[in-house]
Design an enzyme around this catalytic site. Structure first.
Site, PDB file in Angstrom:
ATOM      1  N   ASN A   1       0.821  -1.219   0.000  1.00 55.64           N
ATOM      2  CA  ASN A   1       0.000   0.000   0.000  1.00 55.64           C
ATOM      3  C   ASN A   1       0.846   1.258   0.000  1.00 55.64           C
ATOM      4  OD1 ASN A   1      -1.970  -2.044   0.447  1.00 55.64           O
ATOM      5  ND2 ASN A   1      -1.503  -1.898   2.627  1.00 55.64           N
ATOM      6  N   HIS A   2       2.067   1.140  -0.505  1.00 55.20           N
ATOM      7  CA  HIS A   2       2.945   2.285  -0.691  1.00 55.20           C
ATOM      8  C   HIS A   2       2.924   2.582  -2.189  1.00 55.20           C
ATOM      9  CE1 HIS A   2       5.234   0.387   2.956  1.00 55.20           C
ATOM     10  NE2 HIS A   2       4.109   0.986   3.329  1.00 55.20           N
TER      11      HIS A   2
END
Lengths: 201, 536
Positions: free
Chosen positions: B468-469
């Site tokens: 989720n980066h």
């Protein structure tokens, strides 16, 4: 929805008397809110009432399966209702399981579950579903076991499962003297730096 | 709906947008902050978590709204349309405050070498700025977020100022892990974290609720909503449930307005002088690519054809095993230590840099479910096993650096639209050999680490899980022909359109990107204040 309840079993987490009073007060408010006011016993009585003997069978089997001297009756009622709604022929399966248990009084819980599993009967998965309900606080489709039984990660849980308990789920009891139940605070900041007392097993 | 106007119009109220909004509102500028999602309350999120049937899915406490959906996985809502060879099941939150409602609060700086990957190792891209240019803003971001860290620990990123707060004490497990690993050639440091080790910024000290993800119940951990509220208090206007779906330009090519729909699908127009897109690495490029016109047939800011491309994350692998010693994960915050000696080195010309981190999340629920369902345990042995395994199950994960590849990209779907008719994101994503070679080396390290702890029942997770980066999709560079924004985060194509997001990052490096997002946002706010002063 799970609703906090006064626990009639041993407390899961040591709490100060003051904190306990607050928790009970909050729980009481939530319970009233959940059932829409002070007339809840009437409302409850209006729902389909299981035969008292069936519920008693469920509690007797649950108490023995979980190895607890006493289980919370209100939670038991909710697990019972959720299982009855999800398992076809629940009452008759329960009666079969109880008679099997009483027919082999020498069996311990593990041997009993193993024998029923091996039978492949319609009721084969029910003891484990009952155990999973009390331990995880949820009633849903039992996840399919992994092909590799030694795999240590859990199978995917059922997103549609009914959540009945969280902090009162039995799985948190064996570690209650060491670990917090996630989202709760158990001790002063930094307590975690100390080596936990007591053995692992 | 009446149309609006504001000096500064910011799209997205997460950590980036809210920090920019706060600083510009404090400087006396008119700021309008448009957030696609609703306002959410911490207490309600905590209750949602406790009532969730899938507690290890961090999206379940954040129900997606119909007008601003975000990815959900239990059950899946198929918001992200996966078209690549590897599904990119990213999590993000569309709500006031954004995705830092759930995060590990890991507040890492990049390494100086992360800014010059091409020059130093012949792979990837260089940034148009160096570490020194960002360093003062890292300091500022650490003060804004409230970062606790160990000044004496060498994490490879030179500091001009101490951490705002000392590090929290390590858990017993993290202390033992550090000692064993350090004695065997690994460099293990306490993780800098946007988590209070003392009362800070009117928020309390962490008391170890062990629930950083999906929600810190007490606000000891920073969340973007802190600055969303500060921006409002400083005079900014925040509109929730305002889904921007079109960027409008004028005849000179400057941005004139953005258009948003409310929850009922009713459209409004917001004009302004400066526009900042801060809606994350998936929604920003989607919006830019949706905003086509005869003059910009390929979308706003996209003369380079780089908008939406170069999608990077930190493909994750993991290992878990039973250690010989009872170490008791689950006491304190969910993550406290990292292995940092694999973050840099000559090997980066051949394979990814990486960071390994030890999980301190309670494993009891996983362990109990596994024992009942898979191992079919019952009776007194069940409780003994729950206790024993809860004390000894260690989980280590790694982030692998991914290189910018134009083929990894986001597009607005032509086939799938949300409830108010806005295209859903379509994702084309794959994992290359640069990452795979590194992951193979990581696996060897996992095996070695498991052996150091007398590990049994070792299980490797080689799934390249997304973390989720979301980076790279509006990439920064000096050359307008192959980048979207310049060194000041201004789009090459439009003089008054800026981007505050990890989308601008030219390299992914090997650490969580939130502190870099915050530092870039502080730097952008500083730049915009100067711009406005010069213009007026």
């Amino acid at each position: 929805m799970h609703t906090p309840l006064a626990d009639c079993d041993a407390p899961a987490v040591p709490v100060s008397p003051q904190r306990r009073r607050i928790l009970l007060a909050v729980g009481g408010i939530a319970l009233l809110a959940a059932v829409g006011g002070p007339h809840w016993p009437t409302a409850y009585a209006a729902t389909a009432q299981p035969a008292a003997s069936t519920l008693a069978q469920f509690m007797a089997l649950s108490t023995w399966l979980t190895g607890r001297p006493v289980l919370n009756a209100e939670l038991g009622r909710r697990y019972f209702d959720a299982l009855a709604a999800q398992v076809a022929g629940f009452a008759s399966q329960l009666a079969t399981l109880e008679s099997l248990r009483q027919g082999h009084p020498q069996q311990d819980q593990q041997a009993y579950c193993d024998a029923i599993d091996a039978s492949g009967a319609a009721h084969a998965s029910l003891p484990r579903r009952i155990l999973a309900a009390w331990y995880t606080g949820q009633v849903g489709k039992l996840p399919a076991p992994d092909a590799q039984h030694d795999r240590s990660s859990p199978p995917q849980p059922d997103a549609a499962a009914v959540v009945i308990a969280y902090e009162m789920a039995l799985m948190y009891r064996p570690t209650a003297d060491v670990l917090t139940i996630p989202s709760y605070c158990r001790d002063v900041p930094g307590y975690w730096a100390r080596q936990p007392q007591g053995s692992a097993a | 709906m009446s149309d609006r106007s504001s000096d500064i119009v910011i799209v997205g109220s997460g950590v980036a947008g809210s920090l920019v909004a706060y600083h510009l509102a404090q400087a006396g500028l008119g700021v309008l902050l448009l957030e696609a999602g609703p306002r959410v309350k911490r207490g309600a999120i905590v209750e949602n978590f406790r009532n969730s049937a899938v507690k290890d899915d961090y999206m379940t406490p954040y129900p997606a709204s119909a007008h601003a959906p975000h990815p959900q996985f239990a059950p899946p809502n198929h918001y992200l349309i996966e078209k690549g060879s590897h599904p990119y099941a990213a999590q993000y939150i569309r709500a006031v405050g954004g995705t830092t409602w759930h995060w590990a609060a890991a507040a890492w700086r990049l390494l100086p070498s992360d800014f010059r990957l091409q020059t130093q190792y012949g792979v990837g891209r260089d940034w148009p700025i160096d570490y020194a240019a960002l360093e003062p803003f890292y300091c500022q971001a650490e003060r804004e977020l409230g970062v606790s860290g160990a000044d004496q620990a060498d994490v490879g990123s030179p500091r001009s100022q101490p951490y705002p707060m000392p590090a929290l004490p390590l858990s017993w497990m993290d202390r033992r892990f550090t000692d064993v690993m350090q004695a065997n050639g690994y460099h293990v440091v306490p993780e800098p974290a946007a988590r209070n080790s003392r009362p800070y910024d009117q928020r309390p000290t962490c008391c170890g609720n062990n629930n950083c993800m999906p929600i810190c119940p007490i606000g000891a951990q920073y969340a973007g909503v802190v600055h969303a509220h500060k921006a409002e208090q400083a005079g900014a206007t925040l509109l929730a449930d305002a889904v921007v779906y079109r960027i409008e330009h004028d005849s000179s090519g400057a941005i004139a307005a953005v258009h948003y729909k409310d929850a009922a699908g009713v459209s409004s127009r917001v004009s302004g002088r400066l526009f900042v897109l801060a809606a994350n690495g998936i929604e920003i490029p989607k919006l830019m690519l949706m905003s086509t016109s005869p003059r910009y047939p390929h979308g706003i800011g996209n003369s380079s054809d780089m908008v939406g491309r170069n999608l990077m994350d930190h493909p994750g692998t993991g290992v878990n095993f039973l250690s010989q010693e009872a170490l008791w994960p689950g006491r304190g915050p969910m993550e406290m230590t990292s292995v940092v000696n694999l973050r840099d080195g000559a090997f980066r010309s051949q394979h990814s840099a990486k960071k390994l981190h030890l999980s301190n999340a309670s494993v009891t629920a996983d362990v109990a479910t596994d024992l009942i369902v898979n191992k079919k345990m019952a009776g007194p042995g069940l409780d003994r096993q729950i206790r024993d395994r809860s004390a000894r199950k260690l989980i280590i994960n790694a982030f692998h650096e991914q290189l910018p590849d134009p083929a990894n990209r986001i597009l607005p779907s032509r086939e799938h639209q949300d409830a108010i008719g806005i295209p859903q994101p379509e994702i084309h994503y794959s994992i290359d050999d640069y990452v795979r070679r590194s992951a193979a080396d990581t696996r060897s390290n996992y095996a070695r680490i498991a052996a150091l702890f007398g590990g049994t029942e070792i299980e490797f997770k080689d799934d390249f899980a997304p973390n989720n980066h979301i980076m790279g999709t509006a990439i920064m560079g000096d050359d307008p022909a192959n980048s979207v924004v310049d060194a000041n985060c201004r789009t090459h194509d439009h003089p008054n359109l800026y981007i505050a997001s990890s989308a601008v990052m030219p390299s992914a490096a090997s650490v969580n990107c939130t502190l870099t997002i915050a530092a870039l946002a502080c730097r952008l706010a500083d730049h915009l204040q100067h711009q406005v002063k010069v213009a007026s």
